[in-house]
Design a protein around this motif. Structure first.
Motif, PDB file in Angstrom:
ATOM      1  N   ASP A  64       0.814  -1.220   0.000  1.00  0.00           N
ATOM      2  CA  ASP A  64       0.000   0.000   0.000  1.00  0.00           C
ATOM      3  C   ASP A  64       0.845   1.267   0.000  1.00  0.00           C
ATOM      4  O   ASP A  64       0.298   2.376   0.065  1.00  0.00           O
ATOM      5  N   ASP A  65       2.167   1.114  -0.062  1.00  0.00           N
ATOM      6  CA  ASP A  65       3.047   2.274  -0.177  1.00  0.00           C
ATOM      7  C   ASP A  65       3.075   2.760  -1.620  1.00  0.00           C
ATOM      8  O   ASP A  65       2.484   2.143  -2.530  1.00  0.00           O
ATOM      9  N   THR A  66       3.768   3.842  -1.874  1.00  0.00           N
ATOM     10  CA  THR A  66       3.787   4.409  -3.220  1.00  0.00           C
ATOM     11  C   THR A  66       4.526   3.492  -4.186  1.00  0.00           C
ATOM     12  O   THR A  66       5.418   2.715  -3.798  1.00  0.00           O
ATOM     13  N   VAL A  67       4.158   3.609  -5.451  1.00  0.00           N
ATOM     14  CA  VAL A  67       4.838   2.844  -6.491  1.00  0.00           C
ATOM     15  C   VAL A  67       6.308   3.220  -6.537  1.00  0.00           C
ATOM     16  O   VAL A  67       7.182   2.369  -6.774  1.00  0.00           O
ATOM     17  N   GLU A  68       6.604   4.497  -6.308  1.00  0.00           N
ATOM     18  CA  GLU A  68       7.989   4.957  -6.338  1.00  0.00           C
ATOM     19  C   GLU A  68       8.822   4.262  -5.257  1.00  0.00           C
ATOM     20  O   GLU A  68       9.968   3.848  -5.509  1.00  0.00           O
ATOM     21  N   PHE A  69       8.251   4.107  -4.063  1.00  0.00           N
ATOM     22  CA  PHE A  69       8.980   3.438  -2.998  1.00  0.00           C
ATOM     23  C   PHE A  69       9.137   1.955  -3.297  1.00  0.00           C
ATOM     24  O   PHE A  69      10.205   1.362  -3.080  1.00  0.00           O
ATOM     25  N   GLN A  70       8.111   1.333  -3.834  1.00  0.00           N
ATOM     26  CA  GLN A  70       8.210  -0.077  -4.194  1.00  0.00           C
ATOM     27  C   GLN A  70       9.293  -0.297  -5.248  1.00  0.00           C
ATOM     28  O   GLN A  70      10.066  -1.265  -5.177  1.00  0.00           O
ATOM     29  N   ASP A  71       9.372   0.615  -6.199  1.00  0.00           N
ATOM     30  CA  ASP A  71      10.433   0.521  -7.217  1.00  0.00           C
ATOM     31  C   ASP A  71      11.803   0.697  -6.578  1.00  0.00           C
ATOM     32  O   ASP A  71      12.765   0.002  -6.933  1.00  0.00           O
ATOM     33  N   TRP A  72      11.905   1.616  -5.647  1.00  0.00           N
ATOM     34  CA  TRP A  72      13.160   1.858  -4.939  1.00  0.00           C
ATOM     35  C   TRP A  72      13.577   0.604  -4.176  1.00  0.00           C
ATOM     36  O   TRP A  72      14.752   0.209  -4.206  1.00  0.00           O
ATOM     37  N   LEU A  73      12.634  -0.034  -3.501  1.00  0.00           N
ATOM     38  CA  LEU A  73      12.924  -1.271  -2.795  1.00  0.00           C
ATOM     39  C   LEU A  73      13.461  -2.337  -3.741  1.00  0.00           C
ATOM     40  O   LEU A  73      14.406  -3.062  -3.421  1.00  0.00           O
ATOM     41  N   SER A  74      12.864  -2.422  -4.914  1.00  0.00           N
ATOM     42  CA  SER A  74      13.286  -3.432  -5.888  1.00  0.00           C
ATOM     43  C   SER A  74      14.698  -3.176  -6.391  1.00  0.00           C
ATOM     44  O   SER A  74      15.379  -4.102  -6.851  1.00  0.00           O
ATOM     45  N   ARG A  75      15.154  -1.929  -6.321  1.00  0.00           N
ATOM     46  CA  ARG A  75      16.510  -1.594  -6.779  1.00  0.00           C
ATOM     47  C   ARG A  75      17.570  -1.774  -5.704  1.00  0.00           C
ATOM     48  O   ARG A  75      18.761  -1.642  -5.974  1.00  0.00           O
ATOM     49  N   CYS A  76      17.152  -2.082  -4.461  1.00  0.00           N
ATOM     50  CA  CYS A  76      18.132  -2.495  -3.461  1.00  0.00           C
ATOM     51  C   CYS A  76      18.679  -3.868  -3.869  1.00  0.00           C
ATOM     52  O   CYS A  76      18.037  -4.629  -4.566  1.00  0.00           O
ATOM     53  N   GLN A  77      19.889  -4.173  -3.427  1.00  0.00           N
ATOM     54  CA  GLN A  77      20.499  -5.470  -3.724  1.00  0.00           C
ATOM     55  C   GLN A  77      20.202  -6.423  -2.565  1.00  0.00           C
ATOM     56  O   GLN A  77      20.841  -6.363  -1.518  1.00  0.00           O
ATOM     57  N   TRP A  78      19.220  -7.284  -2.765  1.00  0.00           N
ATOM     58  CA  TRP A  78      18.803  -8.245  -1.741  1.00  0.00           C
ATOM     59  C   TRP A  78      19.602  -9.527  -1.969  1.00  0.00           C
ATOM     60  O   TRP A  78      19.288 -10.320  -2.845  1.00  0.00           O
ATOM     61  N   THR A  79      20.647  -9.731  -1.220  1.00  0.00           N
ATOM     62  CA  THR A  79      21.604 -10.788  -1.524  1.00  0.00           C
ATOM     63  C   THR A  79      21.258 -12.099  -0.825  1.00  0.00           C
ATOM     64  O   THR A  79      20.840 -12.117   0.332  1.00  0.00           O
ATOM     65  N   ASP A  80      21.427 -13.191  -1.564  1.00  0.00           N
ATOM     66  CA  ASP A  80      21.302 -14.528  -0.981  1.00  0.00           C
ATOM     67  C   ASP A  80      22.665 -14.952  -0.458  1.00  0.00           C
ATOM     68  O   ASP A  80      23.685 -14.722  -1.115  1.00  0.00           O
TER      69      ASP A  80
END
Length: 361
Positions: free
Chosen positions: A170-186
């Motif tokens: 329910d957050d903004t699309v911009e924030f969701q996109d920003w989250l997706s651009r973080c490097q979530w490492t396995d």
């Protein structure tokens, strides 16, 4: 020493693993340690972690056939914070950070009812708190950053990413996109940390590994021989799961089968007939399975290291403890091994491993 790493978790594992690596790296790196549980009992530990004199990590075990018993001093922790009492300072630390890491325990990612609420209540899960902290960084104009979960969950980076994105629906699309651009490492971490040192510090074996799945533009958290960037994280996962963990489960099966005493220790069994029995099984069925998967050399080397770790004279590793949740471990360690190998060799036979599975239903 710059403090651009924010670490969630205060466990003795982190003290003798990542925090030690940061202290020994070239150059050394500074860490802000955040207690996310809010446990007031651990307040004394928090103060001791950030002591400018450092805290001890005692390395005890075998390496290359030689006994190791030495103490190292960890000085990478430059300050400590708590989400329960210092939320504003934690949010600022995350805004200023260049990377985040975590090891919040087996239940750290589990959803909680508070996750769906507003504000940053202490009762949220780690992903719930992280969503709020990352949103504050985003709103302040901060860049996406690498996030290194170290929880013992397969594909831990992607699992954490999906949990945070789910909470941010329910957050903004911009924030969701920003989250997706973080490097979530396995990543996969491995080191036996056998006991704490009060008020801070720990006793650990010589062996240590932090294997991280390589990604475009990803840099290692620090320059240390125990930290490995790899294009094939599954290789490390299979070796640990189907040699070290499988070996433990075979010993536990035998312990249950013969009704051995509760106090039976891994190191004693490895030194006697049960160690010979285990080695015979490894040579006859496990190593050929890895050879079928094109990993013969890796498996032979890892097995030698594993047997040395099992023989550690300083660790009282009870087989009774290993036998907990035995049925699930059988399927994950032995059943999954046979399934994996048979993808490479459909007719692969491992009668002793198959018998262990069948005897346990």
């Amino acid at each position: 020493m710059t403090t651009d790493i924010v670490q969630f978790g205060t466990s003795r594992f982190l003290q003798a693993h990542a925090d030690l690596f940061f202290s020994e790296s070239d150059p050394p790196r500074g860490v802000t340690v955040v207690q996310s549980s809010g446990d007031p009992v651990r307040a004394r530990r928090l103060a001791a972690l950030a002591d400018p004199a450092g805290y001890p990590v005692r390395i005890r075990g075998l390496r290359g056939g030689h006994r190791i018993d030495e103490t190292r001093t960890v000085t990478s922790v430059t300050r400590t914070l708590s989400t329960a009492t210092e939320w504003t300072a934690v949010a600022k630390a995350v805004r200023d950070a260049r990377m985040i890491l975590s090891n919040t325990g087996d239940a750290g990612f589990d959803p909680r009812a508070a996750d769906a609420g507003f504000g940053p209540p202490q009762s949220m899960s780690y992903p719930g708190k992280l969503r709020h902290l990352l949103r504050a960084r985003f709103e302040s104009g901060g860049d996406p950053l690498p996030i290194f979960p170290m929880e013992l969950i397969r594909n831990n980076g992607q699992v954490l990413r999906e949990r945070v994105l789910h909470l941010a629906v329910d957050d903004t699309v911009e924030f969701q996109d920003w989250l997706s651009r973080c490097q979530w490492t396995d990543s996969l971490v491995d080191r036996i940390v056998s006991e704490p040192i009060d008020p801070a510090g720990a006793v650990a074996e010589p062996y240590a590994l932090w294997a991280i799945r390589q990604a475009p533009g990803l840099a290692a958290p620090a320059d240390h021989p125990a930290i490995v960037l790899t294009d094939n994280l599954e290789r490390f996962e299979r070796l640990k799961l189907h040699i070290l963990n499988l070996g433990h489960t075979v010993l536990a099966h035998r312990w249950r089968e013969i009704g051995a005493p509760d106090g039976a220790l891994v190191r004693d069994w490895i030194a006697g007939p049960e160690g010979e029995r285990l080695m015979s099984l490894m040579q006859a069925e496990v190593l050929p399975g890895f050879a079928a998967a094109g990993m013969a050399e890796d498996a032979a080397e890892y097995l030698a290291t594993t047997l040395e770790r099992f023989a550690n004279p300083f660790i009282d590793h009870r087989i009774a403890d290993i036998s907990e949740n035995h049925a699930q471990k059988l399927q994950r360690r032995i059943g999954a091994f046979l399934e994996w190998v048979r993808k490479h060799d459909q007719g692969f036979a491992a009668p002793r491993l198959a018998a262990i599975l069948s005897e346990n239903g």
